[in-house]
Design an enzyme around this catalytic site. Sequence first.
Site, PDB file in Angstrom:
ATOM      1  CG  HIS A 192     -86.388 -52.808 -45.771  1.00 60.14           C
ATOM      2  ND1 HIS A 192     -87.161 -52.677 -44.269  1.00 60.14           N
ATOM      3  CD2 HIS A 192     -87.214 -52.869 -46.603  1.00 60.14           C
ATOM      4  CE1 HIS A 192     -88.619 -52.651 -44.538  1.00 60.14           C
ATOM      5  NE2 HIS A 192     -88.747 -52.711 -45.921  1.00 60.14           N
ATOM      6  CE1 TYR A 238     -83.657 -53.715 -36.409  1.00 62.02           C
ATOM      7  CE2 TYR A 238     -83.982 -55.145 -34.520  1.00 62.02           C
ATOM      8  CZ  TYR A 238     -83.905 -54.919 -35.951  1.00 62.02           C
ATOM      9  OH  TYR A 238     -83.586 -56.076 -36.567  1.00 62.02           O
ATOM     10  N   PRO A 280     -84.072 -62.685 -30.686  1.00 62.87           N
ATOM     11  CG  PRO A 280     -86.003 -62.157 -30.504  1.00 62.87           C
ATOM     12  CD  PRO A 280     -84.922 -62.772 -29.861  1.00 62.87           C
ATOM     13  CE  LYS A 319     -77.084 -61.501 -38.256  1.00 54.77           C
ATOM     14  NZ  LYS A 319     -78.064 -60.848 -39.485  1.00 54.77           N
ATOM     15  CE1 TYR A 342     -80.974 -56.295 -38.113  1.00 57.23           C
ATOM     16  CE2 TYR A 342     -81.185 -55.641 -40.558  1.00 57.23           C
ATOM     17  CZ  TYR A 342     -81.616 -55.797 -39.313  1.00 57.23           C
ATOM     18  OH  TYR A 342     -83.034 -55.908 -39.206  1.00 57.23           O
TER      19      TYR A 342
HETATM   20  P1  FAD Z   1     -88.231 -74.493 -35.949  1.00 57.45           P
HETATM   21  O1  FAD Z   1     -88.781 -73.378 -36.685  1.00 57.45           O
HETATM   22  O2  FAD Z   1     -88.497 -74.414 -34.432  1.00 57.45           O
HETATM   23  O3  FAD Z   1     -88.795 -75.904 -36.649  1.00 57.45           O
HETATM   24  C1  FAD Z   1     -88.579 -77.273 -35.769  1.00 57.45           C
HETATM   25  C2  FAD Z   1     -89.803 -78.067 -36.074  1.00 57.45           C
HETATM   26  O4  FAD Z   1     -89.783 -79.204 -35.520  1.00 57.45           O
HETATM   27  C3  FAD Z   1     -91.140 -77.494 -35.612  1.00 57.45           C
HETATM   28  O5  FAD Z   1     -91.985 -77.551 -36.747  1.00 57.45           O
HETATM   29  C4  FAD Z   1     -91.467 -78.408 -34.634  1.00 57.45           C
HETATM   30  O6  FAD Z   1     -93.051 -78.664 -34.579  1.00 57.45           O
HETATM   31  C5  FAD Z   1     -90.714 -79.752 -35.108  1.00 57.45           C
HETATM   32  N1  FAD Z   1     -90.582 -80.726 -34.106  1.00 57.45           N
HETATM   33  C6  FAD Z   1     -90.207 -80.214 -32.551  1.00 57.45           C
HETATM   34  N2  FAD Z   1     -90.030 -81.305 -31.916  1.00 57.45           N
HETATM   35  C7  FAD Z   1     -90.088 -82.563 -32.480  1.00 57.45           C
HETATM   36  C8  FAD Z   1     -90.216 -83.918 -32.550  1.00 57.45           C
HETATM   37  N3  FAD Z   1     -90.157 -84.299 -31.288  1.00 57.45           N
HETATM   38  N4  FAD Z   1     -90.585 -84.684 -33.399  1.00 57.45           N
HETATM   39  C9  FAD Z   1     -90.767 -84.102 -34.762  1.00 57.45           C
HETATM   40  N5  FAD Z   1     -90.770 -82.699 -35.190  1.00 57.45           N
HETATM   41  C10 FAD Z   1     -90.659 -81.992 -34.007  1.00 57.45           C
HETATM   42  N6  FAD Z   1     -84.998 -65.273 -36.971  1.00 57.45           N
HETATM   43  C11 FAD Z   1     -84.426 -64.329 -37.991  1.00 57.45           C
HETATM   44  O7  FAD Z   1     -83.395 -64.886 -38.813  1.00 57.45           O
HETATM   45  N7  FAD Z   1     -84.766 -63.262 -38.174  1.00 57.45           N
HETATM   46  C12 FAD Z   1     -85.880 -62.642 -37.653  1.00 57.45           C
HETATM   47  O8  FAD Z   1     -86.376 -61.514 -37.986  1.00 57.45           O
HETATM   48  C13 FAD Z   1     -86.410 -63.575 -36.514  1.00 57.45           C
HETATM   49  N8  FAD Z   1     -87.425 -62.938 -35.788  1.00 57.45           N
HETATM   50  C14 FAD Z   1     -88.033 -63.988 -34.705  1.00 57.45           C
HETATM   51  C15 FAD Z   1     -88.945 -63.216 -33.980  1.00 57.45           C
HETATM   52  C16 FAD Z   1     -89.307 -64.398 -33.100  1.00 57.45           C
HETATM   53  C17 FAD Z   1     -90.590 -63.624 -32.409  1.00 57.45           C
HETATM   54  C18 FAD Z   1     -89.071 -65.639 -32.751  1.00 57.45           C
HETATM   55  C19 FAD Z   1     -89.756 -66.435 -31.849  1.00 57.45           C
HETATM   56  C20 FAD Z   1     -88.038 -65.990 -33.583  1.00 57.45           C
HETATM   57  C21 FAD Z   1     -87.599 -65.016 -34.545  1.00 57.45           C
HETATM   58  N9  FAD Z   1     -86.284 -65.559 -35.276  1.00 57.45           N
HETATM   59  C22 FAD Z   1     -85.931 -64.838 -36.397  1.00 57.45           C
HETATM   60  C23 FAD Z   1     -85.728 -67.031 -35.037  1.00 57.45           C
HETATM   61  C24 FAD Z   1     -86.475 -67.908 -36.239  1.00 57.45           C
HETATM   62  O9  FAD Z   1     -87.907 -67.994 -36.224  1.00 57.45           O
HETATM   63  C25 FAD Z   1     -85.985 -69.353 -35.720  1.00 57.45           C
HETATM   64  O10 FAD Z   1     -84.408 -69.455 -35.776  1.00 57.45           O
HETATM   65  C26 FAD Z   1     -86.368 -70.491 -36.742  1.00 57.45           C
HETATM   66  O11 FAD Z   1     -87.706 -70.844 -36.876  1.00 57.45           O
HETATM   67  C27 FAD Z   1     -85.447 -71.548 -36.751  1.00 57.45           C
HETATM   68  O12 FAD Z   1     -85.850 -72.746 -37.672  1.00 57.45           O
HETATM   69  P2  FAD Z   1     -85.665 -74.190 -37.455  1.00 57.45           P
HETATM   70  O13 FAD Z   1     -86.247 -75.036 -38.626  1.00 57.45           O
HETATM   71  O14 FAD Z   1     -84.366 -74.532 -36.822  1.00 57.45           O
HETATM   72  O15 FAD Z   1     -86.534 -74.528 -36.079  1.00 57.45           O
HETATM   73  C1  PHB Z   2     -89.759 -59.469 -37.196  1.00 62.95           C
HETATM   74  O1  PHB Z   2     -90.454 -58.581 -38.149  1.00 62.95           O
HETATM   75  O2  PHB Z   2     -90.486 -60.393 -36.701  1.00 62.95           O
HETATM   76  C2  PHB Z   2     -88.416 -59.140 -36.820  1.00 62.95           C
HETATM   77  C3  PHB Z   2     -87.873 -58.213 -37.526  1.00 62.95           C
HETATM   78  C4  PHB Z   2     -86.488 -58.036 -37.215  1.00 62.95           C
HETATM   79  C5  PHB Z   2     -86.046 -58.368 -35.888  1.00 62.95           C
HETATM   80  C6  PHB Z   2     -86.805 -59.550 -35.191  1.00 62.95           C
HETATM   81  C7  PHB Z   2     -88.072 -59.768 -35.911  1.00 62.95           C
HETATM   82  O3  PHB Z   2     -84.817 -58.333 -35.678  1.00 62.95           O
END
Ligand code: FAD
Ligand code: PHB
Length: 396
Positions: free
Chosen positions: A73, A201, A293, A297, A384
Amino acid sequence: MKRTQVAIVGAGPAGLLLGQLLHKEGIDTLILERRSADHVAGRIRAGVLEQGTVDVLERAGVASRLHAEGLIHDGVEIGFRGRRHRIDLKALTGKSVTVYGQTEVTRDLMNARAASGAPSVYEAEDVALHELGESSARVTYWHQGVAHEVACDFIAGCDGFHGVSRRSIPTSALKIFERVYPFGWLGVLADVPPPWKELIYANSERGFALASMRSPTRVRCYLQCSLEDRVENWTDEQFWDEFRRRIGEELAAVVPTAPSIEKSIAPLRSFVAEPLRFGRLFLAGDAAHIVPPTGAKGLNLAVSDVLYLYEALSGHYREKTASSLDAYSPRCLRRIWRAERFSWWMTRQLHRFTDDAFGTHMQQTELEYLFESQAAQTSMAENYVGLPFSGYGEKW
Ligand code: FAD
Ligand code: PHB
């Protein structure tokens, strides 16, 4: 007692990517994940990848499907007062973003981990971290009713916001910075071709809406909702009716009432824990910080932390000095705070805040300025698409 070089807690994108990068460097890792592999693979979350994130995934050797299926995009749109304004990311910064779901990134990383033969334990219960300040750390856990103990050089806390790693650090050793927003996002995934070409957005009088996508045949959309709201309160018809009211007339006419294949509510929060290191424990990703979100980021920041942690650990094993490890937290925090600022700014400008007449004027003024000023658009665009990574060994 078993032994590994780096014990990784959590098999989200942060933990899996770190495991892959370290494995390629010949460093032993063990990944411990609380949930089942199916649960981890099925979670619907982020959708937008910065170019820097794509580069790191390439370096980890997991980008071939991303290149084949990801959607490039070159712009995003901001909806305000019934009009849409395009921010031309490519023209303003020379860079684009890639739409490719976190679910797919996770699947690619899980496949790479399985192919590498490096060990992962899913459904690891009661993971506990010990002796973080000693010359060697330990991790204990239960799996299928059997207690396990693993000695390690370092622990990577990649276990998300609710994980055990950050909670294993004494509160006196951490500074917490937090802002909780008075609303959440209700998200819906549906198998219909998106009637929009780029993400929109939308700031509407009824609250924020986001039109996103996962593929040419799958949409992902969000609505600002109250924190008390429940998914059961929203039928698919109600969701799409409200979405049409917020997204603007032109699109409202073509948005179908598609059956949802997933529906969830996420609260919005800004959070930073400083520093990201306590002795032999290093936090990365959502374990250390949360962004709302709105700026897309969270996943991207998890990837930059992991790149920096990989460089710190591999630098340590290569050079046998502590300097690369010492630099990890300050290096991360510089980029984290910038992403926090941008995500807070996007959230502030696009959502409906109640009882804040002054804030509403500021929001309107800020958005009008954005639409009229190329300088303001460039500032938004460069954030962005993702600010550059600092170089390894650079002063920050
Ligand atoms: P997580 O994905 O949370 O992974 C952590 C892992 O640790 C999980 O598998 C969990 O089960 C495990 N865990 C937890 N506790 C324990 C324990 N005690 N022992 C062992 N394992 C454990 N980010 C973007 O960059 N772009 C986007 O467009 C975006 N959109 C989003 C939309 C939504 C609706 C949401 C909720 C989030 C969005 N994010 C976005 C954020 C992104 O999803 C998170 O920042 C990302 O998942 C972080 O990854 P992580 O591996 O740090 O944590
Ligand atoms: C998504 O597609 O889930 C999404 C896209 C952009 C955002 C957050 C979530 O800023």
